[in-house]
Design an enzyme around this catalytic site. Structure first.
Site, short mmCIF file in Angstrom:
data_model
loop_
_atom_site.label_atom_id
_atom_site.label_comp_id
_atom_site.label_asym_id
_atom_site.label_seq_id
_atom_site.Cartn_x
_atom_site.Cartn_y
_atom_site.Cartn_z
CG HIS A 164 82.18 -20.27 -58.64
ND1 HIS A 164 82.33 -21.59 -58.32
CD2 HIS A 164 83.15 -20.01 -59.57
CE1 HIS A 164 83.35 -22.10 -59.02
NE2 HIS A 164 83.86 -21.16 -59.77
CB CYS B 290 86.74 -24.02 -60.21
SG CYS B 290 87.94 -22.78 -60.67
#
Lengths: 384, 135
Positions: A332, A83
């Site tokens: 996200h 991420c």
């Protein structure tokens, strides 16, 4: 080493882009950034992405993006750090410019997450954890964060409801962000009512699965002013790691890599935490906001939640966070997130954040977290 | 999820018996094996079998399972602090979910982790249950 500035930014709205493939997501952001920087060609491009191989069946993303931008021939690479891939790609771009190996560099963060089923995407995201000793036990990313949140509540005596304001604040800020996935306010009551996904993590603790892309253009600081009317200086870039499995960290709640990464960034920028005007932290889950605030030096251990309860994370608070919605409400798209954070920080530092503007913002910090904290990358940006 | 027979076979010592290592320099118990002591950073390859006894450090009942585990949801995953020091991530089994709590004593058992379709191999490994006899 040369100082580096950001001379252009680009982004596309975060959302479920059923009609757009990963290459065209990246192109949208890249074209916007090139236009903003008013440059036609770059010397190199670095593409931050985590899941293209798993979800789109497409690796080799550097060549794909360069090709479809009409720039085949240029140096291009994909950079992966789960991420934190976006910020990792930015760091590679900064090294290229700072070292003098390249002058004008584009960094694109892109993620396409909606082409697989929910379970498959959940399983793909879990690859950020330890495949042999975490994923094999059937944990999801939500569950890893739930384990952290439950332990935090146990050690410091907080209730689930005490985390509500992290989500409420993010959504309130996203209302002013035309690129946010959820530009609508929520209430603490809605947070408390939300369905539980992995106890104690509820739906409104978690950032959404989505598609998105964002890009920045870098140049040496000494020529940035001649290229851009509003360049932003990169004061620090710092990366740190921690054991890949949460269970192998002596104190999983310490978010040790965030502490290291923040301290290295403060030292490089020659500032202290208190000098930062706003902090785009990695609120993939509300517990991560609390732990990040503590590790970066804005709260004592166990007291990160207090900043949210006291309103200190709001636009007019002591340390505004997620000023344009954060991961929770902007969205996200994992490998793109680190670049969205930087694009939003540049908007704040240019004074172009509209109703979400932090008054007199001069120093902004972004922090992108890979996995449950095994890679943490901090950037400090300064208005010129 | 693709079958990875060699991978599952390779991990049999860890999955079935919690085989780790003990550092000959500082005595640190290591699980899983990493051949370098995380405490003193010296080479550490002495085989060491952990007792399988520990306590719950944290836990969560997971309602949306990743691919390969859907048929088992909901299930409870936990961080287990083992007596010898290391922590592991594992599912809890033989539990009444409402009675699980942080600090609960648990012990390792071998259970099925995953079936890989009707024709595929069954993957076994450690889970933890409430400790039966407190020695």
């Amino acid at each position: 080493m040369r100082d580096v500035a950001i001379i252009g930014i680009g982004q596309i709205p975060v959302g479920e882009h059923w009609d757009t493939s990963i290459r065209h997501l990246a192109l949208g952001a890249a074209m916007n950034a090139l236009q903003d920087a008013n440059v036609a060609q770059v010397d190199a491009m670095y593409v931050g992405n985590m899941l293209s191989g798993h979800i789109s069946g497409q690796e080799h993303l550097g060549a794909v993006v360069a090709d479809f931008l009409g720039m085949a021939g240029v140096e291009a690479l994909k950079v992966e750090a789960a991420c934190a891939s976006g910020a990792a790609a930015l760091r590679v771009g900064l090294m290229a410019v700072a070292s003098g190996m390249s002058d004008i560099v584009m960094v694109v963060g892109v993620e396409k997450m909606t082409d697989t089923s929910g379970q498959d995407t959940t399983a793909a995201l879990a690859m950020a954890a330890d495949a042999e000793y975490e994923i094999s036990q059937g944990v999801s990313f939500v569950a890893l964060n739930a384990l952290l949140m439950r332990r935090y509540m146990h050690e410091y005596g907080w209730a689930r409801e005490d985390f509500a304001n992290f989500a409420v604040n993010a959504h309130a800020n996203a209302v002013h962000n035309p690129h946010a996935m959820f530009p609508k306010a929520i209430t603490a009551a809605a947070y408390n009512r939300a369905a539980i996904i992995a106890d104690p993590v509820g739906l409104l603790d978690a950032s959404p699965v989505c598609d998105g892309a964002a890009a920045v253009i870098l140049a040496p600081l000494d020529v940035a002013r001649s290229l851009s009317p509003a360049p932003v200086r990169v004061r620090a870039s710092a990366i740190a790691t921690d054991p890949i499995a949460m269970h192998d960290r002596p104190d999983p709640l310490a978010l040790h890599a965030a502490r290291l990464s923040s301290q290295r960034a403060y030292a490089a920028a020659d500032i202290q935490a208190g000098d930062v005007d706003f902090f785009e932290l990695h609120d993939a889950f509300t517990i991560m906001s609390a732990l990040s605030l503590e590790a970066a030096g804005f709260a004592e251990r166990g007291q990160g939640v207090r900043l949210a309860l006291d309103g200190e994370i709001a636009r007019d608070g002591r340390i505004p966070i997620t000023t344009l919605g954060g991961l929770k409400a902007r969205g996200h798209p994992v490998g793109a997130t680190g670049i969205y954070q930087v694009v939003e920080a540049v908007l704040q530092l240019r004074g172009l954040a509209g109703a979400a503007q932090i008054p007199n913002a001069r120093l902004g910090m972004t922090q992108n977290i890979g996995g449950s904290g095994a890679t943490i990358i901090t950037h400090i940006l300064e208005a010129l | 999820m693709t079958e990875k027979i060699a991978l599952d076979w390779r991990l049999r010592g860890q999955r079935y018996r919690l085989e780790g290592e003990e550092c000959p320099h500082c005595g640190y118990a290591i699980f899983p094996p990493r051949d370098i002591c995380p405490e003193c950073h010296q080479p550490a390859k002495e085989p060491f079998q952990l007792s399988g006894r520990g306590e719950v450090y944290s836990y969560s009942e997971l309602r949306h399972a990743p691919t390969g585990f859907e048929e088992y949801a909901p299930y409870t995953v936990a961080l287990i602090k083992l007596e010898e020091g290391p922590m592991v991530t594992a599912q809890l089994t033989d539990i009444v979910p409402e009675r699980v709590e942080i600090g609960m004593p648990v012990e390792m058992v071998t259970r099925r982790l995953r079936a890989q379709g009707d024709e595929g191999t069954l993957v076994y490994g450690y889970k933890f249950r409430p400790r039966l006899a407190l020695a």
